[in-house]
Each structure stands twice: as C-alpha cells, then as structure tokens.
Design a protein around this motif. Structure first.
Motif, PDB file in Angstrom:
ATOM      1  N   SER A   1     -28.952 -70.100 -91.405  1.00 18.20           N
ATOM      2  CA  SER A   1     -29.899 -70.151 -92.530  1.00 18.20           C
ATOM      3  C   SER A   1     -30.266 -68.743 -92.976  1.00 18.20           C
ATOM      4  O   SER A   1     -30.300 -68.433 -94.170  1.00 18.20           O
ATOM      5  CB  SER A   1     -31.196 -70.870 -92.119  1.00 18.20           C
ATOM      6  OG  SER A   1     -30.927 -72.193 -91.766  1.00 18.20           O
TER       7      SER A   1
ATOM      8  N   TYR B   1     -24.867 -78.397 -97.558  1.00 17.94           N
ATOM      9  CA  TYR B   1     -25.981 -77.930 -96.744  1.00 17.94           C
ATOM     10  C   TYR B   1     -25.707 -76.481 -96.372  1.00 17.94           C
ATOM     11  O   TYR B   1     -24.633 -76.149 -95.869  1.00 17.94           O
ATOM     12  CB  TYR B   1     -26.095 -78.781 -95.472  1.00 17.94           C
ATOM     13  CG  TYR B   1     -27.161 -78.295 -94.513  1.00 17.94           C
ATOM     14  CD1 TYR B   1     -28.505 -78.376 -94.844  1.00 17.94           C
ATOM     15  CD2 TYR B   1     -26.818 -77.767 -93.273  1.00 17.94           C
ATOM     16  CE1 TYR B   1     -29.489 -77.924 -93.971  1.00 17.94           C
ATOM     17  CE2 TYR B   1     -27.794 -77.319 -92.391  1.00 17.94           C
ATOM     18  CZ  TYR B   1     -29.125 -77.395 -92.753  1.00 17.94           C
ATOM     19  OH  TYR B   1     -30.097 -76.950 -91.890  1.00 17.94           O
TER      20      TYR B   1
ATOM     21  N   SER C   1     -31.862 -73.864 -94.017  1.00 19.71           N
ATOM     22  CA  SER C   1     -33.203 -74.256 -94.472  1.00 19.71           C
ATOM     23  C   SER C   1     -33.862 -73.326 -95.479  1.00 19.71           C
ATOM     24  O   SER C   1     -35.018 -73.509 -95.818  1.00 19.71           O
ATOM     25  CB  SER C   1     -34.152 -74.432 -93.285  1.00 19.71           C
ATOM     26  OG  SER C   1     -33.564 -74.144 -92.072  1.00 19.71           O
TER      27      SER C   1
ATOM     28  N   SER D   1     -32.035 -75.324-100.725  1.00 16.82           N
ATOM     29  CA  SER D   1     -32.467 -76.658-100.267  1.00 16.82           C
ATOM     30  C   SER D   1     -32.587 -77.636-101.433  1.00 16.82           C
ATOM     31  O   SER D   1     -33.596 -78.317-101.588  1.00 16.82           O
ATOM     32  CB  SER D   1     -33.787 -76.539 -99.500  1.00 16.82           C
ATOM     33  OG  SER D   1     -33.596 -75.766 -98.344  1.00 16.82           O
TER      34      SER D   1
ATOM     35  N   THR E   1     -36.538 -81.049 -99.823  1.00 15.46           N
ATOM     36  CA  THR E   1     -37.741 -81.009 -98.997  1.00 15.46           C
ATOM     37  C   THR E   1     -38.946 -80.793 -99.901  1.00 15.46           C
ATOM     38  O   THR E   1     -38.813 -80.284-101.012  1.00 15.46           O
ATOM     39  CB  THR E   1     -37.647 -79.835 -97.991  1.00 15.46           C
ATOM     40  OG1 THR E   1     -38.951 -79.599 -97.426  1.00 15.46           O
ATOM     41  CG2 THR E   1     -37.207 -78.542 -98.643  1.00 15.46           C
TER      42      THR E   1
END
Ligand SMILES: Cc1ncc(COP(=O)(O)O)c(C=O)c1O
Length: 470
Positions: free
Chosen positions: A150, A186, A189, A194, A216
């Motif tokens: 990430s 993906y 984070s 995201s 999110t």
C-alpha cells in the motif's frame, strides 16, 4: 446479437444458480463441521472481538463463522489453534514463495537478530536486496523500500504527480494529478486507489464509462485525483486518455488482476497503455505486488512491456513486512536533496535489516529455475481444477504459481465478468476445503510455493472434485 443471446444467457444463469444451490443447501452442515473442528479458534475469536473491531485487524483474513487461528507453520503446512494440520495454498497472501520457516530464511534472521533488528542507519543488507531486485527489473535503475505494498503504491502515485510538477506546479501552472486506475483492481489501502475495487454491479454505471465507486467510507472524493476505467479495454483507455491526457499523471495497472481471477490482461491492453504513456508523457505504473511471483522478471518480463515505475511487496521481504518502488532515475531521483521541491519519503522501518536479510535469502533462491518449477506446478493445479470444473459454471484462471476458481458461467475478461460470481458458493467451497485441511481464500484463490508437492496438489484436487461433484 445481444437480443439473440439473452434468452440463452438467462437459461444458462438459471442452470448455474441451480448448481450453486446444491452446495449452498449444505451450508449449515459445512459450517457446523467447521465449528466442531475449531473450538479454540472460536474462543480466540471471542477474545479478539474485545480488542479488535469485528474481531480482526486485517480485513482479508476474516471468514465466517470465525477465522482459523494458527499456532505454527513449517514448509507447506500450518498447525491451527486446535492442533489440526492444514496444507497451505495461500502462504500469507502469496508472500511466502519458499513456504513457511524456510531453513535459509530462518538461518538469515537467526544470524541477524542478535546483531540488532533495526538501526537509525543504513545497512549493506538493504543495498544487497536492492541490487538483487533491480537485476530483475531491466527498466529500473533506482529503488526505494517501504513497509507495505500500500505504501509503495502511495509513493508511486506521489512520484508520478511530482514528475509532472517538479517545482510544485507544471508549466501551465496546473499540475497533472489524475491517476487512471481500473475497475476491479486492488492496489492496497491508500485513499486515491480505493475506488471501484469491488463495487456492486448495480452501482458501476456504463461499461465504457464506469462510475468511480468508493471502496470505503472516509475518502475525500475523486475530483482531480482519480479516474476509473474498465480493465482490459484498450479502446476505452485510448479514447479517455486522448481526451484527458493533460490532466493525467499516471496510469496504474495491475498486470495480473487479483480480483479478476488472477488474470493477466490481453497484451494489446498493456501495449496501448505503454504507447499512450509514451505519447503524452504519462507515467506508467505496474503494480506487481502480487504478480512479481509470476516470473523472474515479473509479468512485465513475461509480456515484454516495461513500465516507468513498478511497485513491489509480498515475496521480496522473505516473510517480513515490505514494499518497494522501483523505476527510472529520472522519476525516483526526485526524492534526492538536489531537488528543491523534492518528494519526501520516510519510514522508521524502511529497508530494515530483518526484512532485508530474509528478502535476500528468499530472492537468492528464487532463480529462473525455481519460477519454472512454480509455474509448472501452478499449471498442474489449474489443469486439474479445470478438469474437475468441466461442464460446471466455474472458471479456473491464474498464471504462474497462482490459481483461482470463480463461481460464474461467464468467462473472465474484466471486472464485470468476475463480479457475476456467486461469492457465497465460493466461500462455502473454500470452507468445505478447509474442513478437509486445505487453506485457500474465501474467494477460492490459491497458490503453490516451492515446498508444495504434486502430492499436495493431488490431495487438494481430490477434495475439490468431491465438493464440486456433490
Ligand atoms: C496488487 C496489489 N497492490 C498492493 C497491495 C497492498 O499490499 P499490502 O497488503 O502489503 O499493503 C496488494 C495486496 O494484496 C496487491 O495485491
């Protein structure tokens, strides 16, 4: 054409739904068996729930009714809190290509630990690991370590934006800041990636102009930050970039899309991305955090396309937390002190010696012959799964050492194909396999490591056959 196909598609999806219903009808029996076998894990999970929201501190490890707590692991097997021996087919999310507690890795960390585990100073261990990695990435002459994939992606995005605005702004006074990412990919984070990672099909908008769907809560919005395009569609990519190139800092691609069946996109898609980046001076980022496991030079070596930046993680740390950004010095040298408006990059544990010696021990053993062996066994697993799935509404995909079973009748080409999957079926199939002692993800993703044998794969295939045929 679509109207002629539609009735067939409906009939096909009814047949598929009937098929998935067979395993789903056994849900309480499968879950009850899991509960009976894992009372200690259930107890641990109750205790964990008192400290962790939901009982866990890492989304991906959650599975119903509770995750399996692990006591120890060695080679291809793990022993859980209830004393069951499990054959691992996910190896901490693909990050352990030599398996658990490999003697060379253990030797390296046992030698290092008494010398100190982290210093406020560089070591030659991180330099040696960096050299090994750059050797594998012919398009890269610089690398920086971080502590996760990430973080590596976050830094790659920062470098790409800075590349267009070395003085904090571009020539026209408006820095290019948009990152193009793809639906279903993906990248960890970080906020700006995201978006549209696993959106519901009802939310995604038109196929050729996807809506960016927040993955999110808590994001600051997409404006001027990110655009989402369909994965594996060179025509839409070209149209979008031709029109918006002066806003785009980078095109960020997972050259093997984990959530789209561990699928390597059509080469033409990657070729188009490279050509557009060359034409408009956009930074091409390949996120090889998982796919660096596919071959000695990653997927970029396999498809023969060189990105400007590569993000790495997982296998390069030999089982320790790691991330890295590799690429051309013209971009990564923006972090050097000579640049007035430099890219800052810090991190208390960046390149720490424990990670570096473990990563080095791992990469030294992961030579081309090891990758060939991994790909051979991965292919054997995929062939066996595909044979068991023949005639069933299941897709078996993957590359190199990686494989995935997706519960859909629809062959996989992009996210929207993968999103038709019956996730409940996949989770139950995975739980039924866990009852037989095999660990895959709840989405039925798996991989082999150098410690995995044909015997392990044959045992997995036998269990899979009995579940899918039931
Ligand atoms: C392609 C890709 N990028 C980035 C990440 C994030 O890596 P990490 O979990 O180390 O933050 C992952 C993790 O699975 C990944 O698969």
């Amino acid at each position: 054409m679509s109207t002629a196909v539609a009735p067939n598609a409906v009939a096909q999806s009814n047949v598929a739904a009937d098929y998935y219903a067979i395993l789903k009808a056994r849900a309480s029996e499968i879950e009850a068996r899991y509960r009976r076998a894992t009372p200690r894990s259930a107890e641990n999970f109750r205790r964990a729930a008192a400290v962790f929201p939901g009982g866990y501190t890492r989304d991906a490890i959650m599975r119903g009714p509770h995750p399996t707590f692990i006591g120890r692991a060695s080679g291809a097997t793990m022993v859980d809190a209830d004393g069951r021996t499990l054959t691992d087919f996910w190896f901490n999310a693909t990050s352990l290509p030599l398996g658990h507690a490999h003697p060379s890795v253990i030797g390296a960390i046992q030698a290092q630990a008494p010398q100190g585990t982290a210093y406020f100073a560089p070591t030659m261990h991180e330099v040696a690991l960096a050299e090994l990695l750059l050797e594998r990435l012919p398009g890269a002459d610089r690398i920086r370590f971080a502590n996760s994939g990430s973080e590596a992606v976050m830094m790659a995005v920062r470098f790409a934006r800075a590349h267009h605005a070395p003085d904090g702004r571009d020539a026209a006074g408006t820095a290019r800041s948009v990152i193009v990412k793809f639906e279903g990919s993906y990248h960890g984070s970080y906020d700006d990636v995201s978006w549209s990672v696993s959106p519901k099909l009802g939310d995604v908008g038109a196929r050729d102009a996807p809506r960016a769907v927040a993955e999110t809560s808590g994001l600051a919005g997409t404006d001027g930050r990110v655009a989402v395009l369909p994965f594996n569609d060179p025509a839409v990519l070209r149209r979008y970039v031709d029109e918006h190139h002066d806003e785009i800092a980078a095109i960020l691609i997972e050259p093997m899309a984990n959530r789209i069946g561990l699928l390597i996109p059509d080469r033409v898609f990657l070729v188009e991305a490279r050509a557009l980046c060359d034409r408009y001076g956009i930074v091409l980022i390949f996120d090889e955090v998982i796919s660096f496991r596919v071959g000695y030079h990653g997927v970029q070596g396999q498809v023969g396309i060189t990105p400007d930046l590569t993000t790495l993680g997982k296998i390069i740390g030999g089982g320790f937390a790691v991330g890295a950004i590799a690429g051309r010095s013209a971009i990564l040298d923006l972090s050097t002190p000579e640049h007035g408006h430099r890219v800052t990059h810090a991190g208390t544990f960046n390149g720490n010696p424990m990670m570096a010696v473990a990563g080095r021990a791992t990469m030294e053993l992961l030579m081309p012959a090891a990758f060939a062996g991994l790909a051979d066994l991965g292919g054997y697993a995929r062939d066996g799964l595909a044979e068991a799935a023949r005639g069933l509404p299941l897709q078996v995909t993957g590359a190199g050492s990686l494989f995935k079973v997706t519960a859909t009748a629809c062959p996989l080409h992009d996210y929207r194909d993968a999103a038709t999957a019956d996730k409940r079926w996949e989770a139950l199939c995975s739980l039924a396999l866990l009852n037989e002692g095999f660990v895959l993800t709840p989405a039925m993703s798996g991989c082999v490591s150098t410690v995995t044998t044909r015997g392990h794969v044959d045992a997995l295939l036998a269990a899979f056959r009995s579940i899918v045929a039931a």
